[in-house]
Design an enzyme around this catalytic site. Sequence first.
Site, PDB file in Angstrom:
ATOM      1  N   SER A 144     -24.038 -46.205  25.412  1.00 32.78           N
ATOM      2  CA  SER A 144     -23.719 -46.485  24.418  1.00 32.78           C
ATOM      3  C   SER A 144     -22.081 -46.464  23.303  1.00 32.78           C
ATOM      4  O   SER A 144     -22.862 -44.931  23.090  1.00 32.78           O
ATOM      5  CB  SER A 144     -24.021 -48.015  23.834  1.00 32.78           C
ATOM      6  OG  SER A 144     -24.137 -48.785  22.902  1.00 32.78           O
ATOM      7  N   TYR A 157     -31.686 -49.096  17.764  1.00 32.69           N
ATOM      8  CA  TYR A 157     -30.879 -48.969  19.206  1.00 32.69           C
ATOM      9  C   TYR A 157     -29.938 -48.229  19.373  1.00 32.69           C
ATOM     10  O   TYR A 157     -30.252 -46.978  20.391  1.00 32.69           O
ATOM     11  CB  TYR A 157     -30.038 -50.499  19.411  1.00 32.69           C
ATOM     12  CG  TYR A 157     -29.533 -50.258  20.462  1.00 32.69           C
ATOM     13  CD1 TYR A 157     -29.793 -50.224  22.209  1.00 32.69           C
ATOM     14  CD2 TYR A 157     -28.495 -50.843  20.701  1.00 32.69           C
ATOM     15  CE1 TYR A 157     -29.094 -50.258  23.490  1.00 32.69           C
ATOM     16  CE2 TYR A 157     -27.154 -50.227  21.841  1.00 32.69           C
ATOM     17  CZ  TYR A 157     -28.422 -50.529  23.162  1.00 32.69           C
ATOM     18  OH  TYR A 157     -27.082 -50.474  24.479  1.00 32.69           O
TER      19      TYR A 157
END
Length: 267
Positions: A144, A157
């Site tokens: 990401s 995350y």
Amino acid sequence: MSDFFYQKRIWITGASSGIGEALAYALAAHGAQLILSARNEAELQRVASEATDRGAKNSLVQPLDLAQHDAIPGIVDTVLKQVGKVDILINCGGISQRSLVLDTPLEVDKRLMEVNFFGTVALTKAILPSMLTHQLGHIAVVTSLTGKFGSPKRSAYAASKHALHGFFDSLRAELAHTPIRITLVCPGFVRTNVSINALTGSGRAQGTMDDATDKGLAADDAARRILRAIQNGKEEIWFGGKEVLGVYLKRFFPAYFSKVLSKAKVT
Ligand SMILES: NC(=O)c1ccc[n+]([C@@H]2O[C@H](COP(=O)([O-])OP(=O)(O)OC[C@H]3O[C@@H](n4cnc5c(N)ncnc54)[C@H](OP(=O)(O)O)[C@@H]3O)[C@@H](O)[C@H]2O)c1
């Protein structure tokens, strides 16, 4: 993209939804042989059937829970017995987060690491010996932009995605003298169920679509970029909207970027 993916055996995790599902369809159009994994078997069967309609040579559905690390070596053996070897592993399965640090019990932080980081590492370690035996293989990892910089409500995350960069950059160096290649993929916002499935501090899914995710790239656009990167042997790619600028701001103007983040409207 010619025939690069034709009849290649390609294992996709996170194949039941979103980017993984879009990858399955894009690869099906190239006549690839697919191994589709995630937890939801019924959704995997739906994707397999659609992939076959779109040209996939074979679609093997292999349910897998990335948090069940001890089961992963056995699952890899099962798959290898059926397909012989895996040319490309695309580690796409993962789960996001929508909670402030202060509202997030350690159990939720651990869950995000177990799925995103240790699950991906466990699968990669289990398949690597076979790739080395066959002297072929490409491992792609969907991290990401949050693997390049942290942002509010994404602490664990972001940590799990940063950890993947550390692990796979190291692995790439260890494999430099083999034919095995590693591609790290850093998407910005992509329109999928990622925010709906993201964990809140309660450990349950948020259940709603974020605005930014809703306005993100289409999943099939993301899939096309990922496949192009694999075909071109890229080590790392970033894509998305203006959030991609964060990579450059973090690198060249870190103090300014901290200010930007502190003022960002975070969903
Ligand atoms: N969409 C974005 O904006 C965005 C941005 C950057 C990075 N990413 C990354 O892209 C990847 C794919 O996400 P997506 O956007 O396609 O979201 P998604 O639609 O929610 O898909 C997530 C996929 O991961 C699977 N998964 C979740 N937990 C799992 C577990 N414990 N074991 C095995 N599989 C599991 C899900 O399947 P089951 O529920 O069936 O297990 C599903 O197939 C993720 O790694 C995510 O972090 C997404």
